[in-house]
Design a protein around this motif. Structure first.
Motif, PDB file in Angstrom:
ATOM      1  N   ILE A   1      -0.707   2.342  -4.523  1.00  0.00           N
ATOM      2  CA  ILE A   1      -0.809   2.128  -3.078  1.00  0.00           C
ATOM      3  C   ILE A   1      -1.501   0.802  -2.789  1.00  0.00           C
ATOM      4  O   ILE A   1      -1.075   0.032  -1.914  1.00  0.00           O
ATOM      5  CB  ILE A   1      -1.563   3.289  -2.411  1.00  0.00           C
ATOM      6  CG1 ILE A   1      -0.761   4.593  -2.574  1.00  0.00           C
ATOM      7  CG2 ILE A   1      -1.817   2.994  -0.939  1.00  0.00           C
ATOM      8  CD1 ILE A   1      -1.440   5.802  -1.991  1.00  0.00           C
ATOM      9  N   ALA A   2      -2.565   0.511  -3.551  1.00  0.00           N
ATOM     10  CA  ALA A   2      -3.274  -0.763  -3.361  1.00  0.00           C
ATOM     11  C   ALA A   2      -2.353  -1.938  -3.689  1.00  0.00           C
ATOM     12  O   ALA A   2      -2.391  -2.975  -3.010  1.00  0.00           O
ATOM     13  CB  ALA A   2      -4.518  -0.801  -4.248  1.00  0.00           C
ATOM     14  N   PHE A   3      -1.541  -1.784  -4.714  1.00  0.00           N
ATOM     15  CA  PHE A   3      -0.582  -2.828  -5.097  1.00  0.00           C
ATOM     16  C   PHE A   3       0.417  -3.092  -3.962  1.00  0.00           C
ATOM     17  O   PHE A   3       0.695  -4.239  -3.615  1.00  0.00           O
ATOM     18  CB  PHE A   3       0.150  -2.398  -6.368  1.00  0.00           C
ATOM     19  CG  PHE A   3       1.269  -3.308  -6.780  1.00  0.00           C
ATOM     20  CD1 PHE A   3       1.005  -4.507  -7.407  1.00  0.00           C
ATOM     21  CD2 PHE A   3       2.592  -2.957  -6.535  1.00  0.00           C
ATOM     22  CE1 PHE A   3       2.032  -5.351  -7.794  1.00  0.00           C
ATOM     23  CE2 PHE A   3       3.626  -3.781  -6.915  1.00  0.00           C
ATOM     24  CZ  PHE A   3       3.347  -4.988  -7.545  1.00  0.00           C
TER      25      PHE A   3
ATOM     26  N   ILE B   1      -0.012  -2.435  -0.756  1.00  0.00           N
ATOM     27  CA  ILE B   1      -0.719  -3.016   0.390  1.00  0.00           C
ATOM     28  C   ILE B   1      -0.925  -4.523   0.186  1.00  0.00           C
ATOM     29  O   ILE B   1      -0.759  -5.313   1.122  1.00  0.00           O
ATOM     30  CB  ILE B   1      -2.063  -2.302   0.598  1.00  0.00           C
ATOM     31  CG1 ILE B   1      -1.822  -0.852   1.050  1.00  0.00           C
ATOM     32  CG2 ILE B   1      -2.919  -3.042   1.620  1.00  0.00           C
ATOM     33  CD1 ILE B   1      -3.085  -0.032   1.176  1.00  0.00           C
ATOM     34  N   ARG B   2      -1.283  -4.914  -1.028  1.00  0.00           N
ATOM     35  CA  ARG B   2      -1.452  -6.345  -1.309  1.00  0.00           C
ATOM     36  C   ARG B   2      -0.153  -7.099  -1.089  1.00  0.00           C
ATOM     37  O   ARG B   2      -0.138  -8.184  -0.503  1.00  0.00           O
ATOM     38  CB  ARG B   2      -1.944  -6.546  -2.746  1.00  0.00           C
ATOM     39  CG  ARG B   2      -3.385  -6.131  -2.984  1.00  0.00           C
ATOM     40  CD  ARG B   2      -3.910  -6.754  -4.272  1.00  0.00           C
ATOM     41  NE  ARG B   2      -3.106  -6.363  -5.423  1.00  0.00           N
ATOM     42  CZ  ARG B   2      -3.365  -5.305  -6.183  1.00  0.00           C
ATOM     43  NH1 ARG B   2      -4.394  -4.517  -5.884  1.00  0.00           N
ATOM     44  NH2 ARG B   2      -2.610  -5.025  -7.225  1.00  0.00           N
ATOM     45  N   ARG B   3       0.949  -6.519  -1.543  1.00  0.00           N
ATOM     46  CA  ARG B   3       2.245  -7.189  -1.373  1.00  0.00           C
ATOM     47  C   ARG B   3       2.640  -7.236   0.104  1.00  0.00           C
ATOM     48  O   ARG B   3       3.236  -8.218   0.560  1.00  0.00           O
ATOM     49  CB  ARG B   3       3.316  -6.454  -2.182  1.00  0.00           C
ATOM     50  CG  ARG B   3       3.165  -6.623  -3.686  1.00  0.00           C
ATOM     51  CD  ARG B   3       3.339  -8.087  -4.076  1.00  0.00           C
ATOM     52  NE  ARG B   3       3.292  -8.284  -5.507  1.00  0.00           N
ATOM     53  CZ  ARG B   3       2.200  -8.607  -6.188  1.00  0.00           C
ATOM     54  NH1 ARG B   3       1.047  -8.729  -5.547  1.00  0.00           N
ATOM     55  NH2 ARG B   3       2.237  -8.786  -7.493  1.00  0.00           N
TER      56      ARG B   3
ATOM     57  N   ARG C   1       0.571  -3.662 -11.735  1.00  0.00           N
ATOM     58  CA  ARG C   1      -0.235  -3.044 -10.690  1.00  0.00           C
ATOM     59  C   ARG C   1      -1.715  -3.380 -10.880  1.00  0.00           C
ATOM     60  O   ARG C   1      -2.444  -3.623  -9.931  1.00  0.00           O
ATOM     61  CB  ARG C   1      -0.065  -1.528 -10.706  1.00  0.00           C
ATOM     62  CG  ARG C   1       1.379  -1.061 -10.755  1.00  0.00           C
ATOM     63  CD  ARG C   1       1.427   0.453 -10.893  1.00  0.00           C
ATOM     64  NE  ARG C   1       2.702   0.894 -11.431  1.00  0.00           N
ATOM     65  CZ  ARG C   1       2.951   2.137 -11.826  1.00  0.00           C
ATOM     66  NH1 ARG C   1       1.993   3.041 -11.732  1.00  0.00           N
ATOM     67  NH2 ARG C   1       4.132   2.462 -12.303  1.00  0.00           N
TER      68      ARG C   1
END
Length: 314
Positions: free
Chosen positions: A2-4, A6-8, A312
């Protein structure tokens, strides 16, 4: 994961912001006055000034930019200066044609390019490898518009196999539509196909030399199982990234191919709008194209993260 994602997503938003800023700035410094173009050379200064006021061209550039972005977020891309229609409606009429031939081009490039690269790697140093390498080098060097002219000359004028130009929706006449898009699709797919073949070949050769491939052979696994279950699974990761890059190239090449084959898509619309100095349409088209490319790259990044968990973490 999920963090990956969001960063993208944040990176995609930043890219789109930069695109809108650059496009707006470049179009503002281009020579010519849209108001003068709209009214003609015999218009009085008062009439030109009135049109500029109606279009908001007399406002400060930051105000024009903010107003344009606010309307664009709401789906309002303005009204065409030349034909007096909503830009959103104009793009809606032209965009499906470009998406249609672009998707067909990418599918063709992947279905042919990736297997060609695999075969070239397996038959390294042989005649098939040499042939695929030569064709790939040629495909990456030849311009799409030049290939389009050659296709028209040989397959339309000489052989009479396909129509010279035009576009028909597949929902109206499927077979006529296929005949009309075969040459444009080939012209758009050729460079991408060559890139996929070269990248797949290089990735396959690199993975074949890895320890896990030799271990699989030492266990007595069949060569087909080694290629499909082990080698290809790891070699396909760089190709996934290349797909995102080739989407951008294919969409960009539609500007030339649609002009040559007289296809009323987004590329041809951009060219006509530039000649008409219809900067509102140009801004809308570039923004829509940028959004499509950015979202495609976002999906590629996400799929890349699923294919390689190490991405990731990074």
């Amino acid at each position: 994961m999920i963090a990956f994602i969001i960063r993208r997503l944040l990176q995609t938003v930043i890219v789109l912001f930069m695109v809108t800023l650059i496009v707006f700035s470049i179009l503002q410094v281009l020579p010519g006055d849209p108001a003068r173009t709209l009214l003609g050379p015999e218009a009085s200064p008062e009439q030109v000034e009135q049109i500029r006021e109606d279009l908001g061209l007399n406002r400060p550039l930051p105000v024009q930019y903010i107003t344009w972005v606010e309307h664009a977020v709401q789906g309002d891309l303005g009204k065409s200066i030349a034909i007096k229609e909503d830009v959103t409606k104009i793009i809606g009429e032209h965009l499906p044609k470009t998406i249609y031939i672009s998707i067909l081009s990418m599918v063709l490039a992947i279905l042919i390019g990736v297997p060609a690269g695999i075969i070239a790697a397996i038959r390294r140093g042989g005649k098939i490898d040499s042939l695929i390498s030569v064709v790939s080098n040629f495909g990456m060097a030849v311009p799409a518009f030049w290939l389009a002219v050659l296709c028209i000359y040989f397959f339309s004028l000489k052989l009479g196999w396909f129509p010279v130009q035009g576009y028909t929706s597949p929902f109206e006449d499927f077979w006529l539509s296929i005949k009309q898009v075969i040459m444009p699709v080939i012209c758009l797919a050729f460079a991408a196909l060559a890139s996929f073949a070269r990248q797949t070949r290089s990735a396959m050769l690199e993975v074949i030399m890895q320890d896990f491939t030799r271990t699989a052979r030492s266990k007595g696994l069949k060569e087909n199982a080694i290629i499909i279950r082990h080698t290809l699974k790891n070699a396909i990761i760089p190709v996934i990234t290349l797909i995102g890059l080739q989407v951008r190239n294919v969409v960009g090449s539609t500007i030339f191919v649609e002009q040559v084959f007289n296809i009323p898509g987004m590329g041809r619309l951009v060219v006509q709008s530039v000649f008409n100095q219809d900067f509102v349409v140009v801004q809308g088209c570039v923004l829509v194209i940028a959004i499509i490319v950015a979202l495609t790259n976002l999906l590629i990044d996400i799929s890349y993260g699923y294919a390689d968990p190490r991405i990731r973490i990074k």
